[in-house]
Design a protein around this motif. Structure first.
Motif, PDB file in Angstrom:
ATOM      1  N   UNK A 174       0.827  -1.209   0.000  1.00  0.00           N
ATOM      2  CA  UNK A 174       0.000   0.000   0.000  1.00  0.00           C
ATOM      3  C   UNK A 174       0.863   1.260   0.000  1.00  0.00           C
ATOM      4  N   UNK A 175       1.911   1.259   0.804  1.00  0.00           N
ATOM      5  CA  UNK A 175       2.749   2.445   0.924  1.00  0.00           C
ATOM      6  C   UNK A 175       3.327   2.901  -0.399  1.00  0.00           C
ATOM      7  N   UNK A 176       3.677   1.945  -1.230  1.00  0.00           N
ATOM      8  CA  UNK A 176       4.278   2.285  -2.520  1.00  0.00           C
ATOM      9  C   UNK A 176       3.282   2.840  -3.522  1.00  0.00           C
ATOM     10  N   UNK A 177       2.003   2.850  -3.168  1.00  0.00           N
ATOM     11  CA  UNK A 177       0.976   3.428  -4.042  1.00  0.00           C
ATOM     12  C   UNK A 177       0.459   4.773  -3.535  1.00  0.00           C
ATOM     13  N   UNK A 178       0.928   5.214  -2.374  1.00  0.00           N
ATOM     14  CA  UNK A 178       0.379   6.428  -1.767  1.00  0.00           C
ATOM     15  C   UNK A 178       0.803   7.684  -2.530  1.00  0.00           C
ATOM     16  N   UNK A 179      -0.076   8.666  -2.507  1.00  0.00           N
ATOM     17  CA  UNK A 179       0.132   9.937  -3.203  1.00  0.00           C
ATOM     18  C   UNK A 179       1.279  10.707  -2.546  1.00  0.00           C
ATOM     19  N   UNK A 180       2.328  10.975  -3.318  1.00  0.00           N
ATOM     20  CA  UNK A 180       3.501  11.657  -2.749  1.00  0.00           C
ATOM     21  C   UNK A 180       3.221  13.105  -2.407  1.00  0.00           C
ATOM     22  N   UNK A 181       2.116  13.648  -2.902  1.00  0.00           N
ATOM     23  CA  UNK A 181       1.754  15.007  -2.506  1.00  0.00           C
ATOM     24  C   UNK A 181       1.102  15.043  -1.132  1.00  0.00           C
ATOM     25  N   UNK A 182       0.674  13.878  -0.641  1.00  0.00           N
ATOM     26  CA  UNK A 182      -0.002  13.784   0.667  1.00  0.00           C
ATOM     27  C   UNK A 182       0.905  13.128   1.705  1.00  0.00           C
TER      28      UNK A 182
END
Length: 222
Positions: A41-49
């Motif tokens: 999941x972590x590798x799919x998280x929005x890097x702007x958030x």
């Protein structure tokens, strides 16, 4: 044992980890899956958030994390969460939106749904805490039996063998645990239930009830 089923305990709209519960009946079935799920999941998280703060550690930019807190991955800290002074997150933890992880609180292999509070001297291990559940100061989950045998969930004469050596507690949504209580391995507490301070809880406790002691559990007048 329907009262222990996931849909009886949790609103899955109140966690970033909803997908981990797909295809299983009881919440403790996901405990061995938390580590790998977080990494995926972590590798799919929005890097702007979210920002990555170390190996397999993702922290929402809106979260407040004290400089003295210890963070070990895999770990996700969601938006608006607060991790206070000297909190110890050992890894395999999902801290939901607007959660509070307090001073000297230790987390290990857990999912905290949104708005959970473990604010003072709590140990939460191999456990899942539902939306807006709260553990009073000094209350803990005991996650290994003293004889080291596998944990069995018991509700009267009904039993479910979990096959797990480490299993703390499953707290439903809106559960309130009183100060200095101990939740023994395999404890399941139904949603909207209150546990008196200084309690020793074992087995399954019904939802919408008040746990005074193991021989006195009364339904709430609602």
């Amino acid at each position: 044992m329907k009262k222990c089923e996931i849909h009886q305990l949790y609103n899955l709209e109140e966690t970033i980890a909803a997908d981990i519960f797909k295809g299983v009946t009881y919440p403790w079935e996901v405990l061995p899956k938390i580590k790998d799920f977080i990494v995926e999941l972590g590798n799919t998280l929005d890097v702007s958030v979210y920002e990555k703060r170390g190996e397999n550690i993702w922290v929402a930019k809106s979260a407040k994390v004290a400089e003295t807190a210890f963070l070990n991955g895999p770990l996700i800290i969601d938006e608006g969460a607060e991790v206070r002074h000297c909190a110890f997150i050992r890894g395999n933890a999902i801290v939901g939106k607007n959660c509070v992880v307090g001073n000297s609180t230790e987390l290990k292999n857990v999912i905290l749904f949104n708005s959970v509070q473990v604010p003072h001297y709590n140990y939460v291990g191999d456990s899942i805490l539902g939306h807006k559940s709260h553990m009073g100061a000094g209350s803990i989950t005991s996650n290994v039996k003293s004889d080291k045998t596998l944990v069995v969930v018991k509700d009267g004469k009904e039993e479910i063998k979990t096959g797990l050596k480490k299993f703390g507690a499953m707290l439903g949504d809106y559960v309130e645990v009183g100060c200095n209580s101990v939740l023994n391995p395999g404890t399941v507490i139904g949603a909207h239930t209150n546990v008196y301070p200084l309690s020793m809880v074992r087995g399954v406790v019904a939802d919408h009830s008040i746990y005074k002691n193991r021989n006195e559990v009364v339904q709430k007048n609602e």
